[in-house]
Design a protein around this motif. Structure first.
Motif, short mmCIF file in Angstrom:
data_model
loop_
_atom_site.label_atom_id
_atom_site.label_comp_id
_atom_site.label_asym_id
_atom_site.label_seq_id
_atom_site.Cartn_x
_atom_site.Cartn_y
_atom_site.Cartn_z
N ASN A 89 0.79 -1.12 -0.08
CA ASN A 89 -0.03 -0.05 0.00
C ASN A 89 1.06 1.39 -0.02
N VAL A 90 1.73 1.32 -1.15
CA VAL A 90 2.75 2.51 -0.99
C VAL A 90 1.96 3.82 -1.04
N GLY A 91 0.75 3.85 -1.68
CA GLY A 91 0.07 5.33 -1.93
C GLY A 91 -0.23 5.77 -0.44
N HIS A 92 -0.87 5.08 0.49
CA HIS A 92 -1.26 5.38 1.71
C HIS A 92 0.06 5.60 2.62
N LEU A 93 0.79 4.67 2.79
CA LEU A 93 2.33 4.79 3.58
C LEU A 93 3.15 6.15 3.25
N SER A 94 3.33 6.26 1.88
CA SER A 94 4.09 7.15 1.40
C SER A 94 3.54 8.65 1.73
N ARG A 95 2.40 8.72 2.28
CA ARG A 95 1.88 10.17 2.75
C ARG A 95 2.79 10.47 4.10
N PHE A 96 3.35 9.38 4.94
CA PHE A 96 3.90 9.73 6.04
C PHE A 96 5.19 9.12 6.32
N VAL A 97 5.82 8.15 5.63
CA VAL A 97 7.13 7.58 5.60
C VAL A 97 7.61 7.32 4.10
N ARG A 98 8.91 7.11 3.89
CA ARG A 98 9.36 6.78 2.70
C ARG A 98 8.81 5.20 2.53
N ALA A 99 8.20 4.66 1.43
CA ALA A 99 7.67 3.46 1.34
C ALA A 99 7.74 3.08 -0.05
N ASP A 100 7.90 1.75 -0.47
CA ASP A 100 7.99 1.03 -1.72
C ASP A 100 7.59 -0.29 -1.71
N LEU A 101 7.30 -0.82 -2.67
CA LEU A 101 6.97 -2.22 -2.85
C LEU A 101 8.07 -3.22 -2.40
N TRP A 102 7.86 -4.23 -1.74
CA TRP A 102 9.02 -4.98 -1.23
C TRP A 102 9.94 -5.45 -2.29
N GLN A 103 9.14 -5.77 -3.34
CA GLN A 103 9.99 -6.23 -4.48
C GLN A 103 10.96 -5.23 -5.19
N ASN A 104 10.69 -4.02 -4.75
CA ASN A 104 11.76 -2.84 -5.51
C ASN A 104 12.73 -2.38 -4.43
N ILE A 105 12.71 -2.91 -3.23
CA ILE A 105 13.63 -2.65 -2.26
C ILE A 105 15.04 -3.55 -2.33
N VAL A 106 16.10 -3.08 -2.43
CA VAL A 106 17.48 -3.87 -2.33
C VAL A 106 18.03 -3.40 -1.33
N ALA A 107 18.34 -4.47 -0.48
CA ALA A 107 19.24 -4.21 0.93
C ALA A 107 20.48 -3.77 0.45
#
Length: 108
Positions: A89-107
Motif C-alpha cells: 500500500n505505497v500510496g497510503h504509507l508514502s504520505r507519512f514515511v518513505r515506502a515502496d513495494l517490497w520487490q523494489n527494495i534492495v538491501a
C-alpha cells in the motif's frame, strides 16, 4: 520485521488454518529482528490515523485498527533517514514515511 506485519500475516494464516504457513512465518521471525510496538509508535499511529481522515484519505474504515498507520509510525519512530517501509500500500504509507513495494527494495 515490524510486529504489526507479523500480526497481519499470522491472523490470516490462523483463520485459513494453514499450519505450514505459520511454521514458515515462525522460521522467518527467528531469522529477523522484531520491531516491537511501543507507546511512541502507537501515539504516532494515532496522529497518522487522524491526519488521513482529516484529509479524507483513510486506508481503512474508521472502526478498523488501520495497521498501515501503525506500520508507518513504527518506521517513523526509528528516525532512520535510510529506512524504506516495505508495503503493498505505497500510496497510503508514502504520505507519512518513505515506502515502496517490497520487490523494489534492495538491501544495501
Amino acid at each position: 520485521m515490524p510486529e504489526i506485519a507479523d500480526y497481519e500475516v499470522r491472523r490470516e494464516l490462523l483463520r485459513a488454518r494453514k499450519p505450514r504457513g505459520i511454521d514458515k512465518l515462525d522460521l522467518l521471525a527467528a531469522q529477523l529482528d522484531y520491531l516491537p510496538l511501543t507507546t511512541a509508535a502507537m501515539r504516532q499511529a494515532a496522529v497518522f490515523w487522524a491526519q488521513a481522515r482529516q484529509l479524507g484519505l483513510p486506508a481503512a474504515a474508521d472502526p478498523a485498527l488501520d495497521a498501515d498507520s501503525i506500520l508507518a509510525a513504527q518506521g517513523l519512530v526509528l528516525n532512520d533517514p535510510e529506512l524504506i517501509v516495505a508495503t503493498t500500500n505505497v500510496g497510503h504509507l508514502s504520505r507519512f514515511v518513505r515506502a515502496d513495494l517490497w520487490q523494489n527494495i534492495v538491501a544495501g
